[in-house]
Design an enzyme around this catalytic site. Structure first.
Site, PDB file in Angstrom:
ATOM      1  N   THR A  59       0.864  -1.189   0.000  1.00  0.00           N
ATOM      2  CA  THR A  59       0.000   0.000   0.000  1.00  0.00           C
ATOM      3  C   THR A  59       0.901   1.240   0.000  1.00  0.00           C
ATOM      4  O   THR A  59       1.973   1.234   0.611  1.00  0.00           O
ATOM      5  CB  THR A  59      -0.968   0.031   1.202  1.00  0.00           C
ATOM      6  OG1 THR A  59      -0.233   0.318   2.395  1.00  0.00           O
ATOM      7  CG2 THR A  59      -1.710  -1.291   1.361  1.00  0.00           C
ATOM      8  N   GLY A  60       0.454   2.277  -0.706  1.00  0.00           N
ATOM      9  CA  GLY A  60       1.321   3.456  -0.843  1.00  0.00           C
ATOM     10  C   GLY A  60       2.584   3.110  -1.604  1.00  0.00           C
ATOM     11  O   GLY A  60       3.663   3.620  -1.313  1.00  0.00           O
ATOM     12  N   SER A 105       7.102   4.389  12.287  1.00  0.00           N
ATOM     13  CA  SER A 105       7.992   5.554  12.231  1.00  0.00           C
ATOM     14  C   SER A 105       8.747   5.637  13.546  1.00  0.00           C
ATOM     15  O   SER A 105       8.261   5.155  14.577  1.00  0.00           O
ATOM     16  CB  SER A 105       7.161   6.830  12.055  1.00  0.00           C
ATOM     17  OG  SER A 105       7.940   7.963  12.354  1.00  0.00           O
ATOM     18  N   TYR A 144       0.066  11.973  14.391  1.00  0.00           N
ATOM     19  CA  TYR A 144       0.956  11.028  13.698  1.00  0.00           C
ATOM     20  C   TYR A 144       1.639  10.124  14.725  1.00  0.00           C
ATOM     21  O   TYR A 144       1.636   8.901  14.609  1.00  0.00           O
ATOM     22  CB  TYR A 144       1.996  11.825  12.894  1.00  0.00           C
ATOM     23  CG  TYR A 144       2.931  10.989  12.055  1.00  0.00           C
ATOM     24  CD1 TYR A 144       2.508  10.459  10.843  1.00  0.00           C
ATOM     25  CD2 TYR A 144       4.237  10.739  12.464  1.00  0.00           C
ATOM     26  CE1 TYR A 144       3.375   9.696  10.054  1.00  0.00           C
ATOM     27  CE2 TYR A 144       5.107   9.985  11.689  1.00  0.00           C
ATOM     28  CZ  TYR A 144       4.664   9.467  10.482  1.00  0.00           C
ATOM     29  OH  TYR A 144       5.520   8.714   9.717  1.00  0.00           O
ATOM     30  N   SER A 159       3.253   3.732  -4.776  1.00  0.00           N
ATOM     31  CA  SER A 159       3.482   4.482  -6.018  1.00  0.00           C
ATOM     32  C   SER A 159       4.526   5.578  -5.860  1.00  0.00           C
ATOM     33  O   SER A 159       4.839   6.280  -6.816  1.00  0.00           O
ATOM     34  CB  SER A 159       2.161   5.103  -6.498  1.00  0.00           C
ATOM     35  OG  SER A 159       1.721   6.084  -5.581  1.00  0.00           O
ATOM     36  N   SER A 160       5.048   5.751  -4.633  1.00  0.00           N
ATOM     37  CA  SER A 160       6.025   6.832  -4.435  1.00  0.00           C
ATOM     38  C   SER A 160       6.880   6.557  -3.195  1.00  0.00           C
ATOM     39  O   SER A 160       6.563   5.678  -2.397  1.00  0.00           O
ATOM     40  CB  SER A 160       5.221   8.140  -4.328  1.00  0.00           C
ATOM     41  OG  SER A 160       5.632   8.960  -3.308  1.00  0.00           O
ATOM     42  N   GLY A 161       7.972   7.286  -3.055  1.00  0.00           N
ATOM     43  CA  GLY A 161       8.778   7.260  -1.836  1.00  0.00           C
ATOM     44  C   GLY A 161       9.232   5.872  -1.407  1.00  0.00           C
ATOM     45  O   GLY A 161       9.710   5.066  -2.214  1.00  0.00           O
ATOM     46  N   ILE A 162       9.098   5.586  -0.114  1.00  0.00           N
ATOM     47  CA  ILE A 162       9.565   4.320   0.446  1.00  0.00           C
ATOM     48  C   ILE A 162       8.842   3.144  -0.220  1.00  0.00           C
ATOM     49  O   ILE A 162       9.462   2.148  -0.608  1.00  0.00           O
ATOM     50  CB  ILE A 162       9.325   4.290   1.981  1.00  0.00           C
ATOM     51  CG1 ILE A 162      10.169   5.366   2.675  1.00  0.00           C
ATOM     52  CG2 ILE A 162       9.624   2.903   2.559  1.00  0.00           C
ATOM     53  CD1 ILE A 162       9.864   5.554   4.156  1.00  0.00           C
ATOM     54  N   GLY A 163       7.524   3.265  -0.361  1.00  0.00           N
ATOM     55  CA  GLY A 163       6.728   2.162  -0.931  1.00  0.00           C
ATOM     56  C   GLY A 163       7.174   1.802  -2.336  1.00  0.00           C
ATOM     57  O   GLY A 163       7.283   0.619  -2.682  1.00  0.00           O
TER      58      GLY A 163
END
Ligand code: NDP
Length: 264
Positions: free
Chosen positions: A13-14, A144, A157, A16-20
């Site tokens: 999940t997630g 995190s 968060y 499409s960018s960054g860490i994922g």
């Protein structure tokens, strides 16, 4: 080291960018098939197409808002139809917040609870039957450092990521008898586009460049004195999802360049 991930079906999940995205690409490099979930279908589709082409694996981008149960159900149906089964689930979608406890609305708390906690509960509930049929699996949550060491400007968060870590531990205890390992990874500073965006805005106010702003953040917080790249972090995701990490169950692994100020 051969991680034996060839032919595994991995849902991120997630992704499409960054860490994922870095994690998706790393697993694909190891020969795994990839499903990427994100709200933005266009980016998910273009990244999955690139992965398919570059690594010669099966990859599919699927539109999903993980804060919504009906969207998760539809995306899981599409994923299972595509793959036939899931071996590794990576609950990674998430984002930072900015508020004070006194001023934040119930709606904001609820949104982040759904994004960071309910999403992982719901995807796990829907993916586990498939893992059981396949004889086992792995579930990884992205929490995190803020789950252990709060940042003052994002209490929502911090709180929801801490809850995710506890959920992950409970799930690990429940599922290990099914040969399903559940673990959490807690990154520190990882240089993604979001950080560049924030740096662009805040550095202007301080009359410095975005790079100078980011260097300052790293210098102040991380003993290693720099951000991690998403690709660096992805190496650990691949190891922990592989059979090489077979005795890793229920723990929350920090990968933070030394930022966490206590032993744990
Ligand atoms: P990015 O903003 O680079 O990527 C976030 C990804 O999540 C995108 O693919 C985005 O796609 C997707 N996403 C966001 N909201 C939703 C949603 N409601 N439903 C489905 N997908 C969603 O973030 P990072 O790579 O920086 O962060 C990834 C994870 O790592 C997060 O959980 C974050 O809290 C955690 N993390 C990040 C750190 C960092 O320094 N970068 C440090 C510690 C933890 P789209 O917008 O199209 O939905």
């Amino acid at each position: 080291m051969d991680l034996h991930l060839q032919g595994k079906n991995v849902l991120i999940t997630g992704g499409s960018s960054g860490i994922g995205l870095a994690v998706a690409r790393k697993y694909a490099q190891e020969g795994a098939n990839i499903a990427i979930w994100a709200r933005g279908a266009e980016r998910a589709l273009s990244e999955s197409a690139s992965i398919e082409k570059e690594f010669n694996v099966q990859a599919k981008g699927i539109s999903c808002d993980v804060t919504k149960m009906d969207s998760i159900e539809q995306a899981m149906e599409a994923t299972l139809a595509f793959f036939g089964g899931i071996d590794i689930l990576i609950n990674n979608a998430g984002t930072g917040s900015e508020e004070t406890v006194m001023e934040a609305s119930d709606e904001k708390w609820q949104y982040y609870w759904d994004l960071h906690v309910m999403a992982a509960i719901r995807t796990s509930r829907l993916a586990v039957p498939s893992m059981k049929k396949r004889g086992g699996g792995v579930i990884i949550q992205t929490a995190s450092i803020c789950a252990k060491q709060p940042l003052w400007y994002e209490p929502i968060y911090n709180t929801t990521k801490a809850a995710l870590v506890m959920f992950s531990k409970c799930l690990a205890n429940e599922l290990i008898k099914e040969n399903i390992r559940v673990v959490t990874i807690s990154p520190g500073l990882v240089l993604t586009s979001d950080w560049w965006k924030t740096a662009g805005i805040l550095s202007e106010k301080e009359g410095i460049t975005a790079k100078e702003y980011l260097d300052g953040i790293a210098h102040k917080n991380a003993p290693i004195d720099r951000f991690a790249s998403p690709e660096e972090i992805a190496e650990f995701y691949a190891f922990i999802g592989s059979g090489k990490a077979s005795y890793c169950v229920g723990s929350n692994y920090s990968i933070d360049g030394g930022w966490l100020a206590v032993i744990d």
